[in-house]
Structures are given as structure tokens and as C-alpha cells.
Design an enzyme around this catalytic site. Sequence first.
Site, PDB file in Angstrom:
ATOM      1  N   HIS A 219       0.882  -1.191   0.000  1.00 46.40           N
ATOM      2  CA  HIS A 219       0.000   0.000   0.000  1.00 46.40           C
ATOM      3  C   HIS A 219       0.911   1.230   0.000  1.00 46.40           C
ATOM      4  CE1 HIS A 219      -3.432   2.482   0.650  1.00 46.40           C
ATOM      5  NE2 HIS A 219      -3.787   2.129   1.865  1.00 46.40           N
ATOM      6  N   LYS A 252       8.052  -8.784  -7.646  1.00 44.35           N
ATOM      7  CA  LYS A 252       7.233  -7.603  -7.941  1.00 44.35           C
ATOM      8  C   LYS A 252       8.100  -6.356  -8.024  1.00 44.35           C
ATOM      9  CE  LYS A 252       2.594  -8.618  -6.309  1.00 44.35           C
ATOM     10  NZ  LYS A 252       1.568  -8.345  -5.316  1.00 44.35           N
ATOM     11  N   ILE A 253       7.756  -5.467  -8.916  1.00 45.63           N
ATOM     12  CA  ILE A 253       8.422  -4.168  -8.986  1.00 45.63           C
ATOM     13  C   ILE A 253       7.489  -3.184  -8.286  1.00 45.63           C
ATOM     14  CG2 ILE A 253       9.442  -2.429 -10.516  1.00 45.63           C
ATOM     15  CD1 ILE A 253      10.667  -5.235 -10.897  1.00 45.63           C
ATOM     16  N   HIS A 258      -2.158  -2.155  -9.848  1.00 42.54           N
ATOM     17  CA  HIS A 258      -3.168  -1.552  -8.981  1.00 42.54           C
ATOM     18  C   HIS A 258      -4.340  -2.496  -8.805  1.00 42.54           C
ATOM     19  CE1 HIS A 258      -5.842   1.404  -7.199  1.00 42.54           C
ATOM     20  NE2 HIS A 258      -4.727   2.026  -6.879  1.00 42.54           N
ATOM     21  N   ASP A 309       2.581   5.879  -6.796  1.00 45.55           N
ATOM     22  CA  ASP A 309       3.772   5.860  -5.946  1.00 45.55           C
ATOM     23  C   ASP A 309       5.091   5.951  -6.708  1.00 45.55           C
ATOM     24  OD1 ASP A 309       2.525   5.665  -3.428  1.00 45.55           O
ATOM     25  OD2 ASP A 309       2.005   3.582  -3.872  1.00 45.55           O
TER      26      ASP A 309
HETATM   27  N1  COA Z   1       5.383  -6.167 -10.450  1.00 41.95           N
HETATM   28  C1  COA Z   1       5.358  -7.337 -11.106  1.00 41.95           C
HETATM   29  N2  COA Z   1       4.290  -8.137 -11.192  1.00 41.95           N
HETATM   30  C2  COA Z   1       3.176  -7.717 -10.577  1.00 41.95           C
HETATM   31  C3  COA Z   1       3.106  -6.505  -9.882  1.00 41.95           C
HETATM   32  C4  COA Z   1       4.267  -5.727  -9.824  1.00 41.95           C
HETATM   33  N3  COA Z   1       4.279  -4.573  -9.172  1.00 41.95           N
HETATM   34  N4  COA Z   1       1.877  -6.343  -9.375  1.00 41.95           N
HETATM   35  C5  COA Z   1       1.175  -7.413  -9.725  1.00 41.95           C
HETATM   36  N5  COA Z   1       1.960  -8.257 -10.454  1.00 41.95           N
HETATM   37  C6  COA Z   1       1.565  -9.531 -11.004  1.00 41.95           C
HETATM   38  C7  COA Z   1       1.473 -10.533  -9.857  1.00 41.95           C
HETATM   39  O1  COA Z   1       2.701 -11.180  -9.617  1.00 41.95           O
HETATM   40  C8  COA Z   1       0.408 -11.459 -10.342  1.00 41.95           C
HETATM   41  O2  COA Z   1       0.972 -12.317 -11.305  1.00 41.95           O
HETATM   42  P1  COA Z   1       0.471 -13.857 -11.422  1.00 41.95           P
HETATM   43  O3  COA Z   1      -0.982 -13.754 -11.797  1.00 41.95           O
HETATM   44  O4  COA Z   1       1.373 -14.421 -12.454  1.00 41.95           O
HETATM   45  O5  COA Z   1       0.670 -14.444 -10.049  1.00 41.95           O
HETATM   46  C9  COA Z   1      -0.539 -10.532 -11.087  1.00 41.95           C
HETATM   47  O6  COA Z   1       0.253  -9.422 -11.513  1.00 41.95           O
HETATM   48  C10 COA Z   1      -1.697 -10.042 -10.216  1.00 41.95           C
HETATM   49  O7  COA Z   1      -1.124  -9.467  -9.044  1.00 41.95           O
HETATM   50  P2  COA Z   1      -1.824  -9.382  -7.636  1.00 41.95           P
HETATM   51  O8  COA Z   1      -0.812  -9.037  -6.597  1.00 41.95           O
HETATM   52  O9  COA Z   1      -2.646 -10.613  -7.409  1.00 41.95           O
HETATM   53  O10 COA Z   1      -2.791  -8.156  -7.890  1.00 41.95           O
HETATM   54  P3  COA Z   1      -3.621  -7.437  -6.789  1.00 41.95           P
HETATM   55  O11 COA Z   1      -4.716  -6.746  -7.491  1.00 41.95           O
HETATM   56  O12 COA Z   1      -3.980  -8.368  -5.696  1.00 41.95           O
HETATM   57  O13 COA Z   1      -2.573  -6.404  -6.145  1.00 41.95           O
HETATM   58  C11 COA Z   1      -1.183  -4.561  -5.920  1.00 41.95           C
HETATM   59  C12 COA Z   1      -2.503  -5.075  -6.493  1.00 41.95           C
HETATM   60  C13 COA Z   1      -1.142  -3.054  -6.048  1.00 41.95           C
HETATM   61  C14 COA Z   1      -1.077  -4.911  -4.422  1.00 41.95           C
HETATM   62  C15 COA Z   1      -0.024  -5.218  -6.680  1.00 41.95           C
HETATM   63  O14 COA Z   1      -0.077  -4.801  -8.043  1.00 41.95           O
HETATM   64  C16 COA Z   1       1.319  -4.893  -6.094  1.00 41.95           C
HETATM   65  O15 COA Z   1       1.763  -5.589  -5.162  1.00 41.95           O
HETATM   66  N6  COA Z   1       2.021  -3.842  -6.597  1.00 41.95           N
HETATM   67  C17 COA Z   1       3.258  -3.423  -6.028  1.00 41.95           C
HETATM   68  C18 COA Z   1       3.041  -2.622  -4.749  1.00 41.95           C
HETATM   69  C19 COA Z   1       2.508  -1.251  -5.045  1.00 41.95           C
HETATM   70  O16 COA Z   1       2.996  -0.534  -5.915  1.00 41.95           O
HETATM   71  N7  COA Z   1       1.501  -0.849  -4.256  1.00 41.95           N
HETATM   72  C20 COA Z   1       0.912   0.471  -4.338  1.00 41.95           C
HETATM   73  C21 COA Z   1      -0.449   0.401  -4.927  1.00 41.95           C
HETATM   74  S1  COA Z   1      -1.090   2.022  -5.251  1.00 41.95           S
END
Ligand code: COA
Length: 373
Positions: A219, A252-253, A258, A309
Amino acid sequence: MTKKLEGAGLRGQVAGETSLSTVGQIEGLAYRGHKIELLAEKSSFEEVAYLLIYDKLPNQQELSDYKELLKSHRDLPVALKEVLQKIPATAHPMDVMRTGTSMLGNLEPEGEFSNQLNSINRMIATMPSIVTYWYKYSHEGLDINLVNDEESMAGHFLHILHGKTPSDLHRKVMDVSLILYAEHEFNASTFTARVCASTMSDIHSCVVAAIGSLRGPLHGGANEKAMELIENWKSKDEAKSNVLEMLNKKEKIMGFGHAVYSIRDPRNAVIKEYAKQLSKLADDNTLYLVADEVEKVMADEKNMFANADFFHAPAYFYMGIPTKLFTPIFVMSRVSGWTAHCMEQRANNRIIRPSAEYTGVESSDWIDINDRP
Ligand code: COA
């Protein structure tokens, strides 16, 4: 092994009503119907906070009164300063925010809900003071003066952090950042605040709970994590090969993806433009170039976009903000959205208490404690 629950993480489920903001796929983000791009261009954080909390745009008089009110509330009680002085430099600033807010709630409890606006405005005014007071005391041994002539919270924060008047561009970028972070519908920390508010708890507890949720790297903590990642790379090529390597390892990057937006995060273009402007004035623009390259690689390889972010990391860096203070800035802003949500929840409350799908055993045999293995 537990099966993956349909709708896990409450994704896509309506969990309540709000008139505070819309987070849409195509239409993007709007606070009380006002598009975020327009708010970033034309308004100030104080105007946005007023809009969220009082449910109307302030007229000139109301805005200057509101700015004056916040300004008059910036200093901290001595007992809170003493608590902050005891927190070591090694603490995470989000833990400092949590403790500072909690202590403020002890010293100046909300009491009756009819006092909510006083407590809310006091919290908005003191968030920058809490984090900078601790930071300057623990890191530089300074007992700083929290009162100055800066009209805006953006200017005030930069002034007390750097001990000098900020440039107009820095003031503007910080103000825009606070506007972009102010509100975002039922995100994890806001939902946490609403759950707490739904038990009819006090407003300080709601904000403390929300700070705990925002702290996590999935988050609010993502801006810090993005910075820690990209500051390692000294060229676009190095950034590209490292990102590809990380993606190969399914890492993850931070700062990408989102939970709601699937096409773009409308806040990204706004802060990216300011990060670019700041980089042009810097001695070394590598960080911006690296961030730009990471964005391209993520689009090409994963069809993923930078969220709010990601470009906050270079923007804050070019304004000389220590990385550990990135997420507390998010708190300084989002406290306006959280508290507006708490008031909305209180005004039409039912305790938030969802159900769980039970995955345990159907029934268990009781074994006397002396007979257990
Ligand atoms: N980098 C690389 N791959 C990513 C990614 C990232 N930042 N975010 C999601 N993915 C991939 C996941 O590994 C997953 O791949 P898979 O289906 O092969 O397992 C897929 O995309 C779905 O990701 P998931 O984490 O299940 O999506 P979500 O909707 O539950 O999570 C976030 C959303 C924002 C938590 C997630 O994108 C994330 O962790 N991002 C990085 C943290 C971040 O920037 N947070 C601020 C949000 S405003």
C-alpha cells in the site's frame, strides 16, 4: 492446501457507499466529482481537505480562514514532544506517526462526536510536525521550532524539514503530491479506518488503525520501496536488465500495478511531469531516466503501468526528502480522506462485520490435556 477464494481480498465487491470519490477505469479519479487533474492544477491541499471534510469547495474567505486555523494548530503539546524525543532514530517513521497520533489522542481526546471536526483539523495540522519534530531531534539533535509563516502545509513541511524557505516549484510539487494522495475510495487504509469508525470508536483510534494499514509495502510503503529499488541503478541499461531479471524470478516491482485501475493510474501522469521538471534542474538526472526506463520495460514486458507511488520516488528525491519520510507524507495527506470517510461512516453507521468461508475441519474430538501428544 486452501483453495483460492473467488473474490479474495474483497476485490470488485461493493462494501459500502461513499460520496467522497470515484475510482474508475476510464473516467479516472475524482474527489466529490472534481477530476484529480484539475484539482492538481488549480487547487491547493487545504482547498481539497476542506472539500473532503466540509463537502463543499470553500470560498475565498472560508479558505483563508481554514488555512489560518490549520496554521494555528501546528505546534505540538510539550508532552507529545517529550514522547517523540524518546523514540530512537532507528524507528520507522510510520511507527512514529502511529505513536504520535495515539499520544495526541491521549492528550486531547475527541470526547463527544460533536467535537470531531476539532480533532480532525488538529490531526491534519500536526501530522507534518510530528514526523519532522522526531526526525530532526533524533537524526540531527535539533529541537526545532514548528511555527513559521508558511501559509500552506506543503511549504510548512519543506521549511521545517530543510530549515529554510522552499522554492516555489518545490512548494507546488509538494502541494500537488498532497492533493494526489488525499483520497482514494475504499483502499486498504481507508477501509481500515471505516471498520474502526463503524464500532463507534474515537477518531484518533481510526487514524492510528489506518496508519498501520498504510505502512505496508503493498500500500503506502510502495513509494519507499520503489526508491530503494531504482536508486541502485546507475544507467537505463542496468535498470532494464535488472527489471527483466526480477520479472523472470517472478518478483514484484514496487510502484506498479493496482487493485482497481487496469489501464492507468491517473495520478501517475501528474507526478511524473513534476518529477521530470525537477530532474531537469538537478545536477544529475539519472534517477528520473532510470525510472522512465523501468516504466517502459514494465509496459513492454508485463503490460503494467506505474501507479501514483512510482514517480513520487524521484520527485521526492529531487526535493531532498529522505526516503524514510516518503510514506509519512502520504499520511499527512490521506488523513483528510480517512477522517472524511469516518465522518461519513458515523453519519450512516452499521458495524462492518463480514462473514468468512470456513475452511477448518467439520468437527474435532476433545482430548484431555494430559493425553495430548
Ligand atoms: N510487479 C510485477 N508483477 C506484478 C506486480 C508488480 N508490481 N503487481 C502485480 N503483479 C503480477 C502478480 O505477480 C500477479 O501475477 P500472477 O498472476 O502471475 O501471479 C498478477 O500481476 C496479479 O497481481 P496481484 O498481486 O494478485 O494483484 P492485486 O490486485 O492483488 O494487487 C497490488 C494489487 C497493487 C497490491 C499489486 O499490483 C502490487 O503488489 N504492486 C506493487 C506494490 C505497489 O505498488 N503498491 C501500491 C499500490 S497504489
